[in-house]
Design a protein around this motif. Sequence first.
Motif, PDB file in Angstrom:
ATOM      1  N   THR A  50      45.432  80.876 105.565  1.00  0.00           N
ATOM      2  CA  THR A  50      46.366  81.558 104.664  1.00  0.00           C
ATOM      3  C   THR A  50      46.020  83.022 104.427  1.00  0.00           C
ATOM      4  O   THR A  50      46.824  83.761 103.855  1.00  0.00           O
ATOM      5  CB  THR A  50      46.423  80.845 103.297  1.00  0.00           C
ATOM      6  N   LEU A  59      53.202  80.118 104.131  1.00  0.00           N
ATOM      7  CA  LEU A  59      52.179  79.486 103.301  1.00  0.00           C
ATOM      8  C   LEU A  59      52.494  78.014 103.080  1.00  0.00           C
ATOM      9  O   LEU A  59      51.617  77.149 103.153  1.00  0.00           O
ATOM     10  CB  LEU A  59      52.090  80.191 101.943  1.00  0.00           C
ATOM     11  N   HIS A 195      45.563  76.931  95.256  1.00  0.00           N
ATOM     12  CA  HIS A 195      45.393  78.057  96.183  1.00  0.00           C
ATOM     13  C   HIS A 195      46.749  78.560  96.674  1.00  0.00           C
ATOM     14  O   HIS A 195      46.990  79.779  96.708  1.00  0.00           O
ATOM     15  CB  HIS A 195      44.532  77.621  97.369  1.00  0.00           C
ATOM     16  N   ARG A 199      48.218  82.330  96.002  1.00  0.00           N
ATOM     17  CA  ARG A 199      48.532  83.160  97.155  1.00  0.00           C
ATOM     18  C   ARG A 199      50.012  83.553  97.145  1.00  0.00           C
ATOM     19  O   ARG A 199      50.368  84.695  97.441  1.00  0.00           O
ATOM     20  CB  ARG A 199      48.205  82.419  98.454  1.00  0.00           C
ATOM     21  N   THR A 202      50.568  86.366  94.764  1.00  0.00           N
ATOM     22  CA  THR A 202      50.166  87.656  95.321  1.00  0.00           C
ATOM     23  C   THR A 202      51.251  88.226  96.222  1.00  0.00           C
ATOM     24  O   THR A 202      51.574  89.422  96.163  1.00  0.00           O
ATOM     25  CB  THR A 202      48.865  87.502  96.121  1.00  0.00           C
TER      26      THR A 202
END
Length: 277
Positions: A50, A59, A195, A199, A202
């Motif tokens: 990732t 993702l 996670h 991610r 972000t």
Amino acid sequence: MDISPMTAVTPPRGLATVVTDEYLAAPPMHFPSAAADTFAVQFGRFVDQTAGVVQAEQLFNLLCAFALNLDCPWSAYRYLTPGLRNPAEPNQTFMFNYPDGWQERYFKMGYDKIDPIIKTSRKRARAFRWSEVYNQACTTEDERRVFDEAAEFGLRSGISIPLHGPNGSFAIMSFARKRDFQNRTVTYLQLAALHFHLRAATLVNSSGIEEIPNLSPREKECILWSARGKSSWEIGKILGVSVNTANFHIKNAMQKLDSSSRTTAAIKALHFGIIEL
């Protein structure tokens, strides 16, 4: 209660990037060394893969692949906009690879309005099994029916991970399969879900939001009638166009909605607020 094509809807604005203390306070898990090594290696590989990804859909594909390695073929991510109380409102995000038949049934029956997973996730901070919710005295028969019908499509056992953040931000990651989940599987799926969520936050915060697809009036009409179960021949008769013309507009709508089937295109159109049944 205990891969079909992925359905992915526009990433949400400002996903949460804060982890609650309740996650950090989770007790340590102790596994047999061989099993622990296997799960740790697979999770580490997922995290590494990732690192350079720039799209939420990519993702999610990696997350689905990781879950499949843990014998879990079905995954779903759902983000509700901060302040959104009605889970049926279109301003939310869906990414899932559930069977097409269950996706269609779920929205056709309005189960998104009564889904007990959403109600339970608002009150929980850690992963929970669907069977826990099913057996609770406060769960209604209508809510149990959601689980019962999901089982008919193979989703017999499931877990959901609430993902709470600041300012009312709220997401749910769910995983389903045909048999019960072992504790170590739940732990690693929870880590992977967190996670993925961070991610995705972000990416969204750095790149903004993908715009809602712009369908023409005729494309909207065709996908609406398709969502109501009409064939291309029937749509042509209703709209006074040929079958080829109906197929042309449906195909265009599917492309704009990045969907591989009429069913997933209709679901996306519904939850973008493009059409209403």
